[in-house]
Design a protein around this motif. Structure first.
Motif, short mmCIF file in Angstrom:
data_model
loop_
_atom_site.label_atom_id
_atom_site.label_comp_id
_atom_site.label_asym_id
_atom_site.label_seq_id
_atom_site.Cartn_x
_atom_site.Cartn_y
_atom_site.Cartn_z
N ARG A 259 0.85 -1.21 0.00
CA ARG A 259 0.00 0.00 0.00
C ARG A 259 0.88 1.25 0.00
NH1 ARG A 259 -5.13 1.66 -0.30
NH2 ARG A 259 -5.74 3.20 1.22
N ARG A 260 1.97 1.20 0.75
CA ARG A 260 2.88 2.35 0.82
C ARG A 260 3.73 2.49 -0.45
NH1 ARG A 260 5.87 5.87 3.82
NH2 ARG A 260 8.12 5.77 3.62
N LEU A 261 4.22 1.37 -0.98
CA LEU A 261 5.13 1.42 -2.12
C LEU A 261 4.43 1.49 -3.47
CD1 LEU A 261 7.74 -1.31 -1.11
CD2 LEU A 261 7.90 1.16 -0.78
N GLY A 262 3.24 0.92 -3.58
CA GLY A 262 2.62 0.78 -4.89
C GLY A 262 3.26 -0.41 -5.60
N ALA A 263 3.33 -0.34 -6.91
CA ALA A 263 3.94 -1.43 -7.68
C ALA A 263 5.44 -1.47 -7.43
CB ALA A 263 3.66 -1.24 -9.16
N VAL A 264 6.01 -2.67 -7.46
CA VAL A 264 7.45 -2.86 -7.30
C VAL A 264 7.93 -3.68 -8.49
CG1 VAL A 264 9.30 -3.77 -5.83
CG2 VAL A 264 7.23 -2.85 -4.78
N TRP A 265 8.85 -3.12 -9.27
CA TRP A 265 9.32 -3.77 -10.49
C TRP A 265 10.81 -4.11 -10.39
CZ3 TRP A 265 6.77 1.10 -11.25
CH2 TRP A 265 5.45 0.98 -11.68
N TYR A 266 11.18 -5.13 -11.18
CA TYR A 266 12.60 -5.43 -11.38
C TYR A 266 12.95 -4.99 -12.78
CZ TYR A 266 17.01 -7.69 -12.07
OH TYR A 266 18.33 -7.91 -12.34
N LEU A 267 13.98 -4.19 -12.91
CA LEU A 267 14.40 -3.66 -14.20
C LEU A 267 15.81 -4.15 -14.50
CD1 LEU A 267 13.79 -1.66 -16.51
CD2 LEU A 267 14.86 0.09 -15.10
N PRO A 268 15.97 -5.05 -15.48
CA PRO A 268 17.33 -5.50 -15.83
C PRO A 268 18.20 -4.32 -16.27
CG PRO A 268 15.67 -6.85 -16.92
CD PRO A 268 14.95 -5.68 -16.31
N TRP A 269 19.45 -4.35 -15.92
CA TRP A 269 20.37 -3.26 -16.26
C TRP A 269 20.44 -3.05 -17.77
CZ3 TRP A 269 22.00 0.76 -13.89
CH2 TRP A 269 23.10 1.47 -14.36
N SER A 270 20.25 -4.10 -18.55
CA SER A 270 20.29 -3.97 -20.01
C SER A 270 19.15 -3.09 -20.54
CB SER A 270 20.23 -5.35 -20.67
OG SER A 270 19.03 -6.01 -20.29
N ASP A 271 18.12 -2.86 -19.76
CA ASP A 271 17.01 -2.00 -20.16
C ASP A 271 17.24 -0.52 -19.84
OD1 ASP A 271 15.66 -4.16 -21.14
OD2 ASP A 271 14.27 -4.33 -19.46
N VAL A 272 18.32 -0.22 -19.13
CA VAL A 272 18.62 1.17 -18.80
C VAL A 272 19.27 1.83 -20.01
CG1 VAL A 272 20.00 2.68 -17.31
CG2 VAL A 272 18.85 0.69 -16.35
N ALA A 273 18.65 2.92 -20.47
CA ALA A 273 19.18 3.63 -21.63
C ALA A 273 20.20 4.69 -21.21
CB ALA A 273 18.03 4.29 -22.40
N GLU A 274 19.91 5.39 -20.11
CA GLU A 274 20.79 6.48 -19.68
C GLU A 274 20.60 6.75 -18.20
OE1 GLU A 274 21.72 11.08 -20.95
OE2 GLU A 274 19.73 10.29 -21.33
N VAL A 275 21.70 7.09 -17.54
CA VAL A 275 21.64 7.53 -16.14
C VAL A 275 22.18 8.95 -16.11
CG1 VAL A 275 22.45 7.14 -13.80
CG2 VAL A 275 21.97 5.19 -15.27
N ALA A 276 21.29 9.88 -15.80
CA ALA A 276 21.67 11.29 -15.66
C ALA A 276 21.00 11.78 -14.37
CB ALA A 276 21.22 12.07 -16.89
N GLU A 277 20.31 12.89 -14.42
CA GLU A 277 19.54 13.32 -13.25
C GLU A 277 18.44 12.32 -12.94
OE1 GLU A 277 20.11 15.97 -11.19
OE2 GLU A 277 21.97 16.04 -12.32
N THR A 278 17.96 11.65 -13.98
CA THR A 278 16.98 10.58 -13.85
C THR A 278 17.54 9.34 -14.55
OG1 THR A 278 15.85 11.22 -15.88
CG2 THR A 278 15.01 12.16 -13.82
#
Length: 112
Positions: free
Chosen positions: A74-93
């Protein structure tokens, strides 16, 4: 970038929508051998929570008393696992290559 700088960053999906924040990072120790004779760690994926990035205590999975799990979800909402290969860019977001509807629930990811 240090690992603690990644925690709490907002995650933006392929459609440009904010889906949540990085709550945890899954590491795998299978990199090259270090001077300590142990394999280096690498990021395998991110655990993203919908409502807030907060500390996870294990109750976001199917463990523990049902009432406690319900309160945590209830506090967190949905919780997902995101494989690192799906990360396009790490910047401010953290920008990812998938849309929200394509993300896998943390419950659907096998433990290892």
């Amino acid at each position: 970038m240090r690992l603690n700088e990644l925690l709490g960053r907002r995650v933006i999906d392929a459609d440009g929508q904010e889906i949540g924040g990085v709550a945890d990072v899954r590491l795998v120790q299978d990199g090259p051998l270090l001077a300590s004779r142990q394999a280096a760690l690498r990021i395998d994926g991110l655990i993203v929570v919908e409502k807030r990035s907060t500390r996870l205590f294990g109750y976001e999975r199917r463990v523990g008393p049902a009432l406690l799990r319900w309160l945590v979800h209830r506090r967190l909402g949905a919780v997902w696992y995101l494989p690192w290969s799906d990360v396009a860019e790490v910047a401010e977001t953290v920008s990812i290559r998938r849309g929200r509807g394509e993300l896998r629930s943390l419950d659907d990811v096998a433990r290892y």
